[in-house]
Design a protein around this motif. Structure first.
Motif, PDB file in Angstrom:
ATOM      1  N   ALA A  49       0.835  -1.204   0.000  1.00  0.00           N
ATOM      2  CA  ALA A  49       0.000   0.000   0.000  1.00  0.00           C
ATOM      3  C   ALA A  49       0.870   1.255   0.000  1.00  0.00           C
ATOM      4  O   ALA A  49       0.595   2.215  -0.732  1.00  0.00           O
ATOM      5  N   LEU A  50       1.938   1.247   0.810  1.00  0.00           N
ATOM      6  CA  LEU A  50       2.789   2.441   0.884  1.00  0.00           C
ATOM      7  C   LEU A  50       3.586   2.620  -0.398  1.00  0.00           C
ATOM      8  O   LEU A  50       3.686   3.731  -0.930  1.00  0.00           O
ATOM      9  N   VAL A  51       4.160   1.499  -0.888  1.00  0.00           N
ATOM     10  CA  VAL A  51       4.941   1.602  -2.111  1.00  0.00           C
ATOM     11  C   VAL A  51       4.064   2.079  -3.270  1.00  0.00           C
ATOM     12  O   VAL A  51       4.484   2.849  -4.127  1.00  0.00           O
ATOM     13  N   ALA A  52       2.788   1.661  -3.263  1.00  0.00           N
ATOM     14  CA  ALA A  52       1.869   2.060  -4.328  1.00  0.00           C
ATOM     15  C   ALA A  52       1.736   3.567  -4.394  1.00  0.00           C
ATOM     16  O   ALA A  52       1.622   4.141  -5.469  1.00  0.00           O
ATOM     17  N   VAL A  53       1.728   4.215  -3.237  1.00  0.00           N
ATOM     18  CA  VAL A  53       1.476   5.651  -3.223  1.00  0.00           C
ATOM     19  C   VAL A  53       2.756   6.457  -3.411  1.00  0.00           C
ATOM     20  O   VAL A  53       2.764   7.460  -4.112  1.00  0.00           O
ATOM     21  N   VAL A  54       3.856   6.019  -2.772  1.00  0.00           N
ATOM     22  CA  VAL A  54       5.052   6.851  -2.823  1.00  0.00           C
ATOM     23  C   VAL A  54       6.063   6.371  -3.856  1.00  0.00           C
ATOM     24  O   VAL A  54       7.065   7.014  -4.073  1.00  0.00           O
ATOM     25  N   GLY A  55       5.792   5.241  -4.501  1.00  0.00           N
ATOM     26  CA  GLY A  55       6.702   4.774  -5.540  1.00  0.00           C
ATOM     27  C   GLY A  55       7.819   3.943  -4.973  1.00  0.00           C
ATOM     28  O   GLY A  55       8.288   4.208  -3.867  1.00  0.00           O
ATOM     29  N   PRO A  56       8.263   2.911  -5.704  1.00  0.00           N
ATOM     30  CA  PRO A  56       9.302   2.022  -5.187  1.00  0.00           C
ATOM     31  C   PRO A  56      10.689   2.631  -5.323  1.00  0.00           C
ATOM     32  O   PRO A  56      10.985   3.278  -6.313  1.00  0.00           O
ATOM     33  N   SER A  57      11.530   2.434  -4.313  1.00  0.00           N
ATOM     34  CA  SER A  57      12.936   2.821  -4.366  1.00  0.00           C
ATOM     35  C   SER A  57      13.628   2.141  -3.201  1.00  0.00           C
ATOM     36  O   SER A  57      12.961   1.646  -2.293  1.00  0.00           O
ATOM     37  N   PRO A  64      15.545   3.321  -0.555  1.00  0.00           N
ATOM     38  CA  PRO A  64      15.262   3.836   0.798  1.00  0.00           C
ATOM     39  C   PRO A  64      13.827   3.594   1.224  1.00  0.00           C
ATOM     40  O   PRO A  64      13.541   3.319   2.397  1.00  0.00           O
ATOM     41  N   MET A  65      12.895   3.660   0.256  1.00  0.00           N
ATOM     42  CA  MET A  65      11.483   3.430   0.549  1.00  0.00           C
ATOM     43  C   MET A  65      11.267   2.014   1.073  1.00  0.00           C
ATOM     44  O   MET A  65      10.549   1.797   2.054  1.00  0.00           O
ATOM     45  N   VAL A  66      11.910   1.043   0.400  1.00  0.00           N
ATOM     46  CA  VAL A  66      11.766  -0.354   0.817  1.00  0.00           C
ATOM     47  C   VAL A  66      12.281  -0.526   2.247  1.00  0.00           C
ATOM     48  O   VAL A  66      11.627  -1.151   3.092  1.00  0.00           O
ATOM     49  N   VAL A  67      13.450   0.074   2.534  1.00  0.00           N
ATOM     50  CA  VAL A  67      14.019  -0.044   3.882  1.00  0.00           C
ATOM     51  C   VAL A  67      13.051   0.539   4.910  1.00  0.00           C
ATOM     52  O   VAL A  67      12.750  -0.084   5.931  1.00  0.00           O
ATOM     53  N   LEU A  68      12.533   1.748   4.632  1.00  0.00           N
ATOM     54  CA  LEU A  68      11.640   2.410   5.588  1.00  0.00           C
ATOM     55  C   LEU A  68      10.365   1.616   5.804  1.00  0.00           C
ATOM     56  O   LEU A  68       9.904   1.431   6.935  1.00  0.00           O
ATOM     57  N   VAL A  69       9.778   1.131   4.703  1.00  0.00           N
ATOM     58  CA  VAL A  69       8.515   0.399   4.802  1.00  0.00           C
ATOM     59  C   VAL A  69       8.705  -0.881   5.617  1.00  0.00           C
ATOM     60  O   VAL A  69       7.908  -1.189   6.510  1.00  0.00           O
ATOM     61  N   VAL A  70       9.797  -1.608   5.314  1.00  0.00           N
ATOM     62  CA  VAL A  70      10.050  -2.843   6.044  1.00  0.00           C
ATOM     63  C   VAL A  70      10.303  -2.535   7.523  1.00  0.00           C
ATOM     64  O   VAL A  70       9.801  -3.223   8.413  1.00  0.00           O
ATOM     65  N   ALA A  71      11.080  -1.464   7.791  1.00  0.00           N
ATOM     66  CA  ALA A  71      11.363  -1.083   9.178  1.00  0.00           C
ATOM     67  C   ALA A  71      10.064  -0.790   9.927  1.00  0.00           C
ATOM     68  O   ALA A  71       9.878  -1.211  11.070  1.00  0.00           O
ATOM     69  N   LEU A  72       9.164  -0.088   9.256  1.00  0.00           N
ATOM     70  CA  LEU A  72       7.899   0.279   9.900  1.00  0.00           C
ATOM     71  C   LEU A  72       7.111  -0.950  10.337  1.00  0.00           C
ATOM     72  O   LEU A  72       6.546  -0.990  11.437  1.00  0.00           O
TER      73      LEU A  72
END
Lengths: 316, 313
Positions: free
Chosen positions: B164-172, B174-182
């Motif tokens: 859901a998060l990657v869908a809105v903010v786009g994959p990259s 740092p994004m993957v790291v942050l999403v997984v951390a969350l």
């Protein structure tokens, strides 16, 4: 007493759903980046993205969007698919039975295979088959389910060319046939997990004093294992079922995509790829609701079996 | 060494066997950091599962750290003439649809996987500890807010939240790291919160307060070290889960973006080109399966070493 416990749990569940969706809105608002450009692609004209932003309500303050979403949900309105114009609730209701069938079939396989294996391993502790089971279960527990899915797909559809396995199918027999392999793939890890959990807790219970006393009384081994020990040993295993169903829902996303099944997971994926924001939002909401409700159901049934929890005297 | 000034004590001490020096006792009890790490590693390696796990993990970390030296070729060098080459001496794992050397891509993928896993766990762990300790140390209202926050995050199956998060903010990356951390924060946070609440009222904390130790000192030198053990075990157990999550996202094309090689995207490449040969897909499957197995074995051995109660069965 029992009523207030149920009420409190239900209230917590509703609060979880509401706060989860609110959190999602907040995160998408605060994470740097422009949703309009991500959703519409870099080529979108400024005018079109402005129109999109107004249509989606992205220019409104955060709390207004959250309230708007829940006001709509309360009336059963999950928004409208931006591509086909169909209501999201219809889309979700269309594919929901497929996902539920997949999840239920996997849980069923995991329970009917995993629990007997766990009992066997506990009663044959230290034997060679116990060791083999231990190795097999850790291999399957640790392996991501989509890897198993790919391996099974290659073996069964490419090498062996067996039964039709892709797609959801039409007619109940065809549907059932196409359900078997994905459900089995999804359940393999949980078979191992349930077997291990039950083995551990059964061995622990079998070492309790009351079991020794029963043995001293000359009660048969079979009766001790299945009527006295198993009931107590099953409780911690039951408690993990809620978590298992949740992880199953997540794993189902990939399995549905791999096996080209119509379901919540593949719908979510298609919506993400086609940047269909209302569908993403609606599907995520439904998944959260199902996830929280399953955990609630497991918790309530668990407290039904073990009255200590209802009384709030957990010893942990 | 502590110097006793009372003669009677000196006499008593002389009649006893020589007292071990302070660092020796600390070592024997596993109190120094280096000593305890070595002891735990020895304990992990002493069981077959732990030994296999430790070997796999060491190999993976070795690959990740020395990726440019182990890789035989540039992982992004195209060689269209030799695309879909089968495994050979030149290309140990063969080449992909663009003629890139798959062995080198897998080795570099190890670096990406470890980078994502370790940084996501470090971020999730730090946030979880901060929120957990804060929840235990502040007002009940804040504690409740933090608990609700944890409940909210864990109301999502983690891959759904990530998607859901990657869908809105786009994959990259740092994004993957942050999403997984969350997705990890609530687990670490809940354990920290429960542990802190049980440590806070321990007699030794009360003793520290009476001596006059400041609150930060108590938190950093006494509470957090006592909370750390179960959190670290949890972190180790989460590594295979994080690897699988990142691989799933990348497999769907919503994680690590090309040309960067990741285990998930390599599997995707192999899967898309199954008709050209099975080797790339099978190798990618094996790499992921062995890596998650190795970290799972290691995590369980670590749990058994640190918490002997779990060893009974």
């Amino acid at each position: 007493m029992a009523g207030s416990f149920v009420l409190r749990r239900v209230a917590t569940a509703v609060l979880s759903i509401v706060s989860a969706m609110t959190l999602l809105f907040c995160l998408t608002a605060f994470i740097p980046g422009d949703p309009a450009s991500v959703l519409l692609g870099p080529q979108a004209s400024a005018e079109f993205s402005r129109q999109f932003i107004t249509e989606m309500g992205l220019d409104k303050p955060l709390y207004e969007r959250v309230l708007f979403f829940f006001a709509n949900v309360a009336t059963g309105n999950l928004g409208v698919d931006v591509i086909t114009g169909r209501p999201v609730s219809t889309i979700v209701l269309d594919v929901l039975p497929n996902t539920i069938a997949l999840a239920l079939a996997s849980v069923l396989i995991a329970v009917t295979v995993g629990l007997p294996l766990g009992i066997f391993a506990a009663t044959h502790r230290g034997s060679r088959s116990d060791a083999v089971l231990a190795v097999a279960s850790i291999v399957f527990v640790s392996m991501p389910s989509f890897i198993l899915g790919i391996v099974f797909l290659v073996v069964f559809s490419v090498w062996l060319d067996w039964l039709p396995i892709l797609g959801t199918g039409t007619g109940w027999l065809d549907q059932l046939q196409r359900l078997i392999l994905p459900a089995f793939v999804l359940s393999l890890g949980y078979i191992g997990l349930l077997a291990r959990l039950l083995r551990t807790s059964l061995i622990e219970v079998l070492g309790e004093n009351y079991i020794r006393t029963s043995r001293a009384f000359g009660i048969s081994n079979w009766r001790i294992t299945y009527t006295y020990a198993l009931r107590n040993a099953l409780l911690p295993t039951l408690a993990t079922l809620g978590i298992i169903v949740g992880r199953l829902l997540g794993g189902a996303v990939l399995i549905e995509i791999l096996f080209a099944r119509k379901g919540l997971g593949s719908t979510l994926y298609d919506a993400i790829v086609s940047r269909n924001f209302p569908v993403i939002q609606g599907v995520v909401f439904v998944v959260v609701v199902i996830f929280v409700l399953v955990q609630l159901a497991v918790e309530l049934s668990y407290s039904l079996v073990d009255p200590r929890i209802r009384a709030g005297r957990q010893e942990r | 060494m502590v110097h006793d000034t009372e003669p009677t004590a000196i006499v008593a001490a002389r009649s006893m066997p020589p007292r071990p020096r302070l660092h020796e006792t600390a070592n024997a009890r596993g109190l120094t950091v280096a000593g305890s790490v070595a002891g735990v590693l020895r304990q992990i390696a002493s069981r077959p599962g732990g030994f296999i796990g430790l070997t796999i993990v060491t190999l993976i970390l070795f690959c990740a750290a020395l990726a440019p030296h182990i890789a035989t070729q540039d992982p992004n060098a195209l060689d269209i003439m030799h695309r879909f080459a089968p495994p050979s001496a030149d290309h140990l794992f063969g080449t992909d649809q663009l003629g890139r050397d798959l062995f080198s891509r897998q080795v570099h993928g190890t670096r990406v996987a470890m980078g994502v896993a370790l940084s996501a766990i470090l971020i999730g762990l730090s946030l979880g500890i901060v929120l957990g300790v804060a929840g235990a140390y502040t007002t009940p209202a804040i504690e409740r807010t933090i608990t609700i926050l944890f409940d909210a995050v864990s109301s999502f199956p983690s891959i759904i939240l990530a998607l859901a998060l990657v869908a809105v903010v786009g994959p990259s990356l740092p994004m993957v790291v942050l999403v997984v951390a969350l997705t990890l924060v609530p687990q670490f946070g809940r354990v920290t919160l429960a542990q802190t609440l049980s440590v806070i009222n321990a007699p030794f904390i009360e003793a520290e307060q009476i001596i006059g130790a400041s609150k930060p000192r108590i938190v950093f030198f006494h509470v957090i070290p006592n909370v750390l053990a179960p959190v670290v075990v949890l972190a180790a157990m989460e590594i295979p889960v994080v690897i699988a999550l990142e691989a799933s996202l990348s497999f769907l094309g919503l994680g690590i973006q090309p040309p960067l090689a990741s285990w998930g995207s390599l599997l995707q490449d192999g899967y898309q080109n199954l008709s050209k040969g099975y080797a790339p897909a099978i190798i990618a499957c094996l790499v992921l399966a062995i890596a998650t197995l190795g970290f799972t074995l290691c995590g369980e051995a670590l749990r058994d070493a640190i918490d002997p109660r779990s060893r009974r069965a």
